[in-house]
Design a protein around this motif. Structure first.
Motif, PDB file in Angstrom:
ATOM      1  N   PRO A 346     -18.005  16.291  30.828  1.00  0.00           N
ATOM      2  CA  PRO A 346     -17.347  16.072  32.124  1.00  0.00           C
ATOM      3  C   PRO A 346     -18.282  15.508  33.190  1.00  0.00           C
ATOM      4  CG  PRO A 346     -16.668  18.178  31.196  1.00  0.00           C
ATOM      5  CD  PRO A 346     -17.769  17.658  30.310  1.00  0.00           C
ATOM      6  N   VAL A 347     -19.564  15.934  33.170  1.00  0.00           N
ATOM      7  CA  VAL A 347     -20.522  15.400  34.140  1.00  0.00           C
ATOM      8  C   VAL A 347     -20.755  13.918  33.877  1.00  0.00           C
ATOM      9  CG1 VAL A 347     -22.885  15.536  35.006  1.00  0.00           C
ATOM     10  CG2 VAL A 347     -21.656  17.638  34.392  1.00  0.00           C
ATOM     11  N   VAL A 348     -20.931  13.574  32.615  1.00  0.00           N
ATOM     12  CA  VAL A 348     -21.131  12.170  32.249  1.00  0.00           C
ATOM     13  C   VAL A 348     -19.891  11.352  32.591  1.00  0.00           C
ATOM     14  CG1 VAL A 348     -21.638  10.593  30.347  1.00  0.00           C
ATOM     15  CG2 VAL A 348     -22.719  12.850  30.410  1.00  0.00           C
ATOM     16  N   ALA A 349     -18.710  11.929  32.327  1.00  0.00           N
ATOM     17  CA  ALA A 349     -17.465  11.224  32.615  1.00  0.00           C
ATOM     18  C   ALA A 349     -17.289  10.990  34.111  1.00  0.00           C
ATOM     19  CB  ALA A 349     -16.283  12.014  32.062  1.00  0.00           C
ATOM     20  N   ALA A 350     -17.781  11.928  34.936  1.00  0.00           N
ATOM     21  CA  ALA A 350     -17.617  11.802  36.389  1.00  0.00           C
ATOM     22  C   ALA A 350     -18.363  10.609  36.954  1.00  0.00           C
ATOM     23  CB  ALA A 350     -18.080  13.083  37.082  1.00  0.00           C
ATOM     24  N   VAL A 351     -19.438  10.202  36.264  1.00  0.00           N
ATOM     25  CA  VAL A 351     -20.210   9.052  36.753  1.00  0.00           C
ATOM     26  C   VAL A 351     -19.996   7.825  35.869  1.00  0.00           C
ATOM     27  CG1 VAL A 351     -21.967  10.458  37.897  1.00  0.00           C
ATOM     28  CG2 VAL A 351     -22.229   9.876  35.473  1.00  0.00           C
ATOM     29  N   THR A 352     -18.910   7.853  35.103  1.00  0.00           N
ATOM     30  CA  THR A 352     -18.598   6.732  34.211  1.00  0.00           C
ATOM     31  C   THR A 352     -17.189   6.225  34.470  1.00  0.00           C
ATOM     32  OG1 THR A 352     -19.997   7.739  32.501  1.00  0.00           O
ATOM     33  CG2 THR A 352     -18.505   5.981  31.807  1.00  0.00           C
ATOM     34  N   GLN A 353     -17.024   4.917  34.596  1.00  0.00           N
ATOM     35  CA  GLN A 353     -15.718   4.332  34.820  1.00  0.00           C
ATOM     36  C   GLN A 353     -14.921   4.289  33.515  1.00  0.00           C
ATOM     37  OE1 GLN A 353     -15.472   0.883  37.334  1.00  0.00           O
ATOM     38  NE2 GLN A 353     -17.556   1.148  38.074  1.00  0.00           N
ATOM     39  N   PRO A 354     -13.592   4.134  33.615  1.00  0.00           N
ATOM     40  CA  PRO A 354     -12.755   4.121  32.406  1.00  0.00           C
ATOM     41  C   PRO A 354     -13.188   3.106  31.358  1.00  0.00           C
ATOM     42  CG  PRO A 354     -11.385   4.299  34.355  1.00  0.00           C
ATOM     43  CD  PRO A 354     -12.785   4.065  34.843  1.00  0.00           C
ATOM     44  N   ASN A 355     -13.784   1.999  31.789  1.00  0.00           N
ATOM     45  CA  ASN A 355     -14.221   0.978  30.823  1.00  0.00           C
ATOM     46  C   ASN A 355     -15.589   1.283  30.209  1.00  0.00           C
ATOM     47  OD1 ASN A 355     -15.963   0.471  32.922  1.00  0.00           O
ATOM     48  ND2 ASN A 355     -15.261  -1.626  33.291  1.00  0.00           N
ATOM     49  N   GLY A 356     -16.173   2.447  30.577  1.00  0.00           N
ATOM     50  CA  GLY A 356     -17.445   2.856  29.999  1.00  0.00           C
ATOM     51  C   GLY A 356     -18.670   2.477  30.809  1.00  0.00           C
ATOM     52  N   PRO A 358     -21.183   2.437  34.178  1.00  0.00           N
ATOM     53  CA  PRO A 358     -21.541   3.489  35.141  1.00  0.00           C
ATOM     54  C   PRO A 358     -20.851   3.280  36.480  1.00  0.00           C
ATOM     55  CG  PRO A 358     -23.361   1.958  34.840  1.00  0.00           C
ATOM     56  CD  PRO A 358     -22.345   1.599  33.811  1.00  0.00           C
ATOM     57  N   ASP A 359     -20.456   4.371  37.116  1.00  0.00           N
ATOM     58  CA  ASP A 359     -19.868   4.338  38.442  1.00  0.00           C
ATOM     59  C   ASP A 359     -20.991   4.520  39.457  1.00  0.00           C
ATOM     60  OD1 ASP A 359     -18.571   4.938  40.890  1.00  0.00           O
ATOM     61  OD2 ASP A 359     -16.775   5.600  39.813  1.00  0.00           O
ATOM     62  N   VAL A 360     -21.459   3.425  40.041  1.00  0.00           N
ATOM     63  CA  VAL A 360     -22.635   3.443  40.912  1.00  0.00           C
ATOM     64  C   VAL A 360     -22.415   4.344  42.118  1.00  0.00           C
ATOM     65  CG1 VAL A 360     -24.130   2.021  42.359  1.00  0.00           C
ATOM     66  CG2 VAL A 360     -23.369   1.163  40.146  1.00  0.00           C
ATOM     67  N   MET A 361     -21.231   4.283  42.711  1.00  0.00           N
ATOM     68  CA  MET A 361     -20.940   5.099  43.879  1.00  0.00           C
ATOM     69  C   MET A 361     -21.050   6.593  43.550  1.00  0.00           C
ATOM     70  SD  MET A 361     -17.486   5.304  46.254  1.00  0.00           S
ATOM     71  CE  MET A 361     -17.553   3.561  46.678  1.00  0.00           C
ATOM     72  N   MET A 362     -20.507   6.992  42.409  1.00  0.00           N
ATOM     73  CA  MET A 362     -20.550   8.396  42.024  1.00  0.00           C
ATOM     74  C   MET A 362     -21.978   8.818  41.696  1.00  0.00           C
ATOM     75  SD  MET A 362     -17.600   9.638  42.447  1.00  0.00           S
ATOM     76  CE  MET A 362     -17.748  11.208  41.598  1.00  0.00           C
ATOM     77  N   TYR A 363     -22.759   7.942  41.082  1.00  0.00           N
ATOM     78  CA  TYR A 363     -24.156   8.270  40.820  1.00  0.00           C
ATOM     79  C   TYR A 363     -24.896   8.534  42.135  1.00  0.00           C
ATOM     80  CZ  TYR A 363     -24.885   7.650  35.787  1.00  0.00           C
ATOM     81  OH  TYR A 363     -24.907   7.828  34.421  1.00  0.00           O
ATOM     82  N   PHE A 364     -24.656   7.715  43.140  1.00  0.00           N
ATOM     83  CA  PHE A 364     -25.314   7.888  44.428  1.00  0.00           C
ATOM     84  C   PHE A 364     -24.930   9.217  45.065  1.00  0.00           C
ATOM     85  CE2 PHE A 364     -25.096   7.046  49.134  1.00  0.00           C
ATOM     86  CZ  PHE A 364     -26.465   7.058  49.358  1.00  0.00           C
ATOM     87  N   TRP A 365     -23.647   9.527  45.120  1.00  0.00           N
ATOM     88  CA  TRP A 365     -23.196  10.701  45.832  1.00  0.00           C
ATOM     89  C   TRP A 365     -23.418  11.993  45.057  1.00  0.00           C
ATOM     90  CZ3 TRP A 365     -22.260  11.369  50.779  1.00  0.00           C
ATOM     91  CH2 TRP A 365     -22.020  10.241  51.567  1.00  0.00           C
ATOM     92  N   ILE A 366     -23.195  11.991  43.751  1.00  0.00           N
ATOM     93  CA  ILE A 366     -23.405  13.231  42.996  1.00  0.00           C
ATOM     94  C   ILE A 366     -24.895  13.557  42.906  1.00  0.00           C
ATOM     95  CG2 ILE A 366     -23.146  14.359  40.759  1.00  0.00           C
ATOM     96  CD1 ILE A 366     -20.527  12.938  40.376  1.00  0.00           C
TER      97      ILE A 366
END
Length: 465
Positions: A346-356, A358-366
């Protein structure tokens, strides 16, 4: 200690298999979470207990991981991971911090200037630059006392110290691996020395520049209020400013050169110690840093250490705490490397977009929000490995992801007193000098009003993806 000794001498350690994070239970993360929560909460809830027993608490959490793991998975596997963490990460990390701490503690700034808004802003700006070259801890310890001394004839000084924590103890250390512990850990993992300054310079200039402007306007408002200045200045202004312990500036240059050397020189000579590989350049760097520590202690006049109120207490605390952190984080990193199929999916999924991707915004904030309340160095390490842990890939095709992790860890360490070690050290020095600092939540009110809006702006400019 007997268990540790057996781990170090067993001949089979070098051939131990790599830890498979997908097979581990999330419960193995409890010791890591426990030690971080202890660091966060005990100094606030039980300060006397923590002051006297933090080493014992660290040992207890460390053994809570090491002993059961060795019993269940074998002493060889536990020993191999322990030795790798010590040689590849912990020992270089703590030697660098000790070198910067010792060298900065050997420099004393003599004299006193008038704490006007212009001077205060200049000191904060100089401190921000120094932070990237002598570390946030070193720059904070060097600059906080002259800043307090310059303003000891004013009634309202707490805001000066708060912005000092924002700028010097955190944001300023974002440009080199020397600046903040998270970035040095990235350097040890293979991130180029100059990658941070080339990549994070715009974000750093925006944040530090905005904070300096806000501070100048706020400090000017306080400064020009009636009855702001005390009738008598406890430390009258002096025309001359000088430095004692000047030899430490040369030694500081030596620290920079040694770290640069270890990043630029790639020797083919590699030593294998119980399965852990140690490059020749790393050994030369660490031995050189130890020599600089000894030279600083030998060449610095005792009066300089006395004037700076220098003691080994802060670095001893850091050394003990990080020994536990580097040990208990071993299974956490392994589980994160297992990706979405691992226990921390779930932690990895939270910073990963549906296409696989990385979600840069989530990496910054989390990364940033966790760095606000947990120590930012292990938080950086966790998300560095969550993003794959491959430094070459993170510096190139995933550069925006590594930038988000680096910025979140360094910048948002300023969000609370417990986000970065210098924060509490600066607060303690200010209170010792009679400044009434904001409470834990009072300080967070400052960060919510000043820092968070700037981070939101930065998100839309650099981390929106």
């Amino acid at each position: 200690m007997c268990l540790l000794g057996s781990l170090l001498i067993l001949p089979g350690i070098a051939n131990a298999a790599e830890m498979n994070g997908a097979e581990l239970s999330p419960l193995w993360g409890i010791p890591f979470a426990g030690i971080l929560l202890s660091i966060a909460l005990f100094p606030l809830m039980a300060p006397q207990f923590w002051h006297h027993h933090f080493g014992k608490v660290t040992v207890a959490w460390s053994l809570a991981f090491l002993v059961p793991f060795a019993l269940l998975y074998g002493v060889e596997l536990a020993g191999a991971n322990l030795i790798h963490a010590l040689l590849a990460e912990y020992i270089p990390f703590i030697i660098l911090l000790t070198a910067l701490f010792t060298v900065s503690g050997g420099i004393f700034i003599r004299g006193n200037l008038h704490g006007s808004p212009g001077l205060n802003t200049s000191i904060l700006g100089i401190g921000a630059v120094l932070s990237s070259f002598m570390g946030t801890t070193g720059a904070s310890m060097l600059m906080i006392r002259p800043l307090i001394r310059a303003n000891d004839n004013r009634k309202h000084v707490a805001h000066v110290v708060v912005f000092f924590i924002f700028i010097v103890a955190n944001a300023g250390g974002s440009l080199t691996p020397l600046g903040d512990p998270p970035l040095f850990l990235g350097f040890l993992k293979g991130v180029d020395f100059f990658w941070t300054v080339k990549t994070l310079l715009p974000e750093t200039l925006f944040l530090v520049g905005s904070l300096l402007l806000i501070f100048y306007l706020l400090d000017s408002w306080f400064y020009h209020r009636r009855e702001e200045l005390l009738p008598v200045d406890p430390t009258p202004d002096s025309r001359q400013i000088g430095f004692d312990g000047k030899v430490n500036f040369v030694l500081l240059g030596g620290v920079v050169c040694l770290v640069l050397m270890s990043g630029l020189w790639k020797s083919p000579v590699v030593f294998t110690i119980a399965g852990a590989e140690v490059a020749l350049q790393s050994i030369v760097r660490d031995l050189g840093l130890v020599l600089i520590i000894l030279l600083s202690l030998k060449l610095t006049p005792s009066q300089v250490h006395s004037d700076n109120q220098f003691s080994w207490g802060p670095i001893q605390e850091v050394a003990k705490l990080f020994a536990g952190i580097f040990l208990t984080i071993i299974p956490v990193i392994a589980m994160l490397k297992a990706g979405v199929s691992g226990p921390f999916g779930p932690v990895v999924a939270a910073v990963t977009q549906p296409n696989g991707s990385p979600d840069v915004m989530m990496y910054f904030w989390i990364t940033g929000l966790l760095s606000s309340f947990l120590d930012n160095a292990p938080t950086y390490l966790v998300f560095f490995n969550t993003a794959g842990g491959n430094a070459q890939e993170l510096m190139t095709t995933m550069s925006s992801t590594l930038a988000a992790i680096s910025a979140g860890a360094v910048f948002m360490g300023a969000n609370s007193y417990i986000g970065n070690a210098p924060n509490l050290m600066v607060k303690a020095i200010a209170e010792d000098r009679g400044i009434k600092m904001p409470s834990f939540f009072g300080y967070m009110a400052w960060s919510l009003c000043v820092l968070i809006p700037l981070f939101v702006v930065m998100t839309f400019i650099w981390f929106r993806q």
